[in-house]
Design a protein around this motif. Structure first.
Motif, PDB file in Angstrom:
ATOM      1  N   VAL A 143       0.854  -1.179   0.000  1.00  0.00           N
ATOM      2  CA  VAL A 143       0.000   0.000   0.000  1.00  0.00           C
ATOM      3  C   VAL A 143       0.896   1.236   0.000  1.00  0.00           C
ATOM      4  O   VAL A 143       1.877   1.291   0.733  1.00  0.00           O
ATOM      5  CB  VAL A 143      -0.925   0.028   1.243  1.00  0.00           C
ATOM      6  N   LYS A 144       0.569   2.219  -0.835  1.00  0.00           N
ATOM      7  CA  LYS A 144       1.295   3.479  -0.859  1.00  0.00           C
ATOM      8  C   LYS A 144       0.576   4.454   0.070  1.00  0.00           C
ATOM      9  O   LYS A 144      -0.605   4.742  -0.110  1.00  0.00           O
ATOM     10  CB  LYS A 144       1.351   4.054  -2.271  1.00  0.00           C
ATOM     11  N   VAL A 145       1.286   4.976   1.078  1.00  0.00           N
ATOM     12  CA  VAL A 145       0.723   5.914   2.047  1.00  0.00           C
ATOM     13  C   VAL A 145       1.205   7.315   1.690  1.00  0.00           C
ATOM     14  O   VAL A 145       2.402   7.546   1.545  1.00  0.00           O
ATOM     15  CB  VAL A 145       1.153   5.550   3.486  1.00  0.00           C
ATOM     16  N   THR A 146       0.268   8.269   1.561  1.00  0.00           N
ATOM     17  CA  THR A 146       0.594   9.645   1.226  1.00  0.00           C
ATOM     18  C   THR A 146       0.053  10.552   2.316  1.00  0.00           C
ATOM     19  O   THR A 146      -1.125  10.491   2.662  1.00  0.00           O
ATOM     20  CB  THR A 146      -0.024  10.048  -0.131  1.00  0.00           C
ATOM     21  N   CYS A 147       0.915  11.416   2.848  1.00  0.00           N
ATOM     22  CA  CYS A 147       0.529  12.350   3.908  1.00  0.00           C
ATOM     23  C   CYS A 147       0.126  13.683   3.286  1.00  0.00           C
ATOM     24  O   CYS A 147       0.523  14.013   2.166  1.00  0.00           O
ATOM     25  CB  CYS A 147       1.701  12.537   4.876  1.00  0.00           C
ATOM     26  N   SER A 148      -0.619  14.485   4.044  1.00  0.00           N
ATOM     27  CA  SER A 148      -1.030  15.801   3.559  1.00  0.00           C
ATOM     28  C   SER A 148       0.158  16.753   3.437  1.00  0.00           C
ATOM     29  O   SER A 148       0.082  17.744   2.725  1.00  0.00           O
ATOM     30  CB  SER A 148      -2.090  16.404   4.485  1.00  0.00           C
ATOM     31  N   CYS A 149       1.292  16.450   4.104  1.00  0.00           N
ATOM     32  CA  CYS A 149       2.491  17.281   4.006  1.00  0.00           C
ATOM     33  C   CYS A 149       3.279  16.981   2.734  1.00  0.00           C
ATOM     34  O   CYS A 149       4.220  17.694   2.414  1.00  0.00           O
ATOM     35  CB  CYS A 149       3.378  17.109   5.236  1.00  0.00           C
ATOM     36  N   GLY A 150       2.920  15.919   2.013  1.00  0.00           N
ATOM     37  CA  GLY A 150       3.602  15.560   0.778  1.00  0.00           C
ATOM     38  C   GLY A 150       4.503  14.347   0.901  1.00  0.00           C
ATOM     39  O   GLY A 150       4.978  13.822  -0.106  1.00  0.00           O
ATOM     40  N   LEU A 177      -3.411   4.993   0.459  1.00  0.00           N
ATOM     41  CA  LEU A 177      -3.990   5.458   1.711  1.00  0.00           C
ATOM     42  C   LEU A 177      -3.518   6.880   1.947  1.00  0.00           C
ATOM     43  O   LEU A 177      -2.319   7.161   1.861  1.00  0.00           O
ATOM     44  CB  LEU A 177      -3.551   4.556   2.868  1.00  0.00           C
ATOM     45  N   HIS A 178      -4.438   7.807   2.206  1.00  0.00           N
ATOM     46  CA  HIS A 178      -4.100   9.204   2.467  1.00  0.00           C
ATOM     47  C   HIS A 178      -4.308   9.492   3.956  1.00  0.00           C
ATOM     48  O   HIS A 178      -5.369   9.211   4.504  1.00  0.00           O
ATOM     49  CB  HIS A 178      -4.980  10.132   1.618  1.00  0.00           C
ATOM     50  N   VAL A 179      -3.261  10.046   4.602  1.00  0.00           N
ATOM     51  CA  VAL A 179      -3.324  10.366   6.017  1.00  0.00           C
ATOM     52  C   VAL A 179      -3.041  11.847   6.219  1.00  0.00           C
ATOM     53  O   VAL A 179      -2.483  12.517   5.349  1.00  0.00           O
ATOM     54  CB  VAL A 179      -2.316   9.520   6.833  1.00  0.00           C
ATOM     55  N   ALA A 238       6.978  12.508   9.424  1.00  0.00           N
ATOM     56  CA  ALA A 238       7.742  13.629   8.872  1.00  0.00           C
ATOM     57  C   ALA A 238       7.183  14.979   9.318  1.00  0.00           C
ATOM     58  O   ALA A 238       7.902  15.980   9.289  1.00  0.00           O
ATOM     59  CB  ALA A 238       7.759  13.561   7.355  1.00  0.00           C
ATOM     60  N   CYS A 239       5.915  15.029   9.731  1.00  0.00           N
ATOM     61  CA  CYS A 239       5.316  16.314  10.093  1.00  0.00           C
ATOM     62  C   CYS A 239       4.705  16.334  11.502  1.00  0.00           C
ATOM     63  O   CYS A 239       4.270  17.382  11.960  1.00  0.00           O
ATOM     64  CB  CYS A 239       4.258  16.715   9.066  1.00  0.00           C
ATOM     65  N   HIS A 240       4.666  15.197  12.202  1.00  0.00           N
ATOM     66  CA  HIS A 240       4.093  15.163  13.540  1.00  0.00           C
ATOM     67  C   HIS A 240       5.050  15.812  14.543  1.00  0.00           C
ATOM     68  O   HIS A 240       6.251  15.555  14.509  1.00  0.00           O
ATOM     69  CB  HIS A 240       3.816  13.717  13.962  1.00  0.00           C
ATOM     70  N   PRO A 241       4.551  16.690  15.428  1.00  0.00           N
ATOM     71  CA  PRO A 241       5.419  17.394  16.382  1.00  0.00           C
ATOM     72  C   PRO A 241       6.244  16.480  17.285  1.00  0.00           C
ATOM     73  O   PRO A 241       7.340  16.835  17.681  1.00  0.00           O
ATOM     74  CB  PRO A 241       4.438  18.217  17.226  1.00  0.00           C
ATOM     75  N   PHE A 242       5.762  15.303  17.605  1.00  0.00           N
ATOM     76  CA  PHE A 242       6.514  14.385  18.456  1.00  0.00           C
ATOM     77  C   PHE A 242       7.823  13.966  17.783  1.00  0.00           C
ATOM     78  O   PHE A 242       8.857  13.867  18.418  1.00  0.00           O
ATOM     79  CB  PHE A 242       5.683  13.146  18.783  1.00  0.00           C
TER      80      PHE A 242
END
Length: 67
Positions: A12-19, A33-35, A40-44
């Motif tokens: 499955v290819k997962v794509t984040c809203s940050c790119g 799957l779009h998350v 790469a972008c989560h503050p933790f």
């Protein structure tokens, strides 16, 4: 194991809203799957905290309790 009771396990290819995009294996039915948040972008994981100021609440808090 019983035959024909387990879901299909595929790439499955997962794509984040940050790119950011990465591949993984999952039982998710679709191939993509779009998350909204990933490592790469989560503050933790990034160490950068974003404070969302809604209607001046952060300033109001700092004004009340900041010294």
């Amino acid at each position: 194991m019983k035959a024909d009771i387990h879901p299909d396990y595929h790439d499955v290819k997962v794509t984040c809203s940050c790119g950011n995009a990465f591949g993984t294996r999952s039982t998710y039915e679709k191939d993509e799957l779009h998350v909204e948040v990933c490592s790469a972008c989560h503050p933790f994981y990034t160490g950068q905290q974003k404070i969302m100021d809604t209607a001046g609440r952060v300033d109001k808090f700092k004004k009340r309790f900041g010294r």
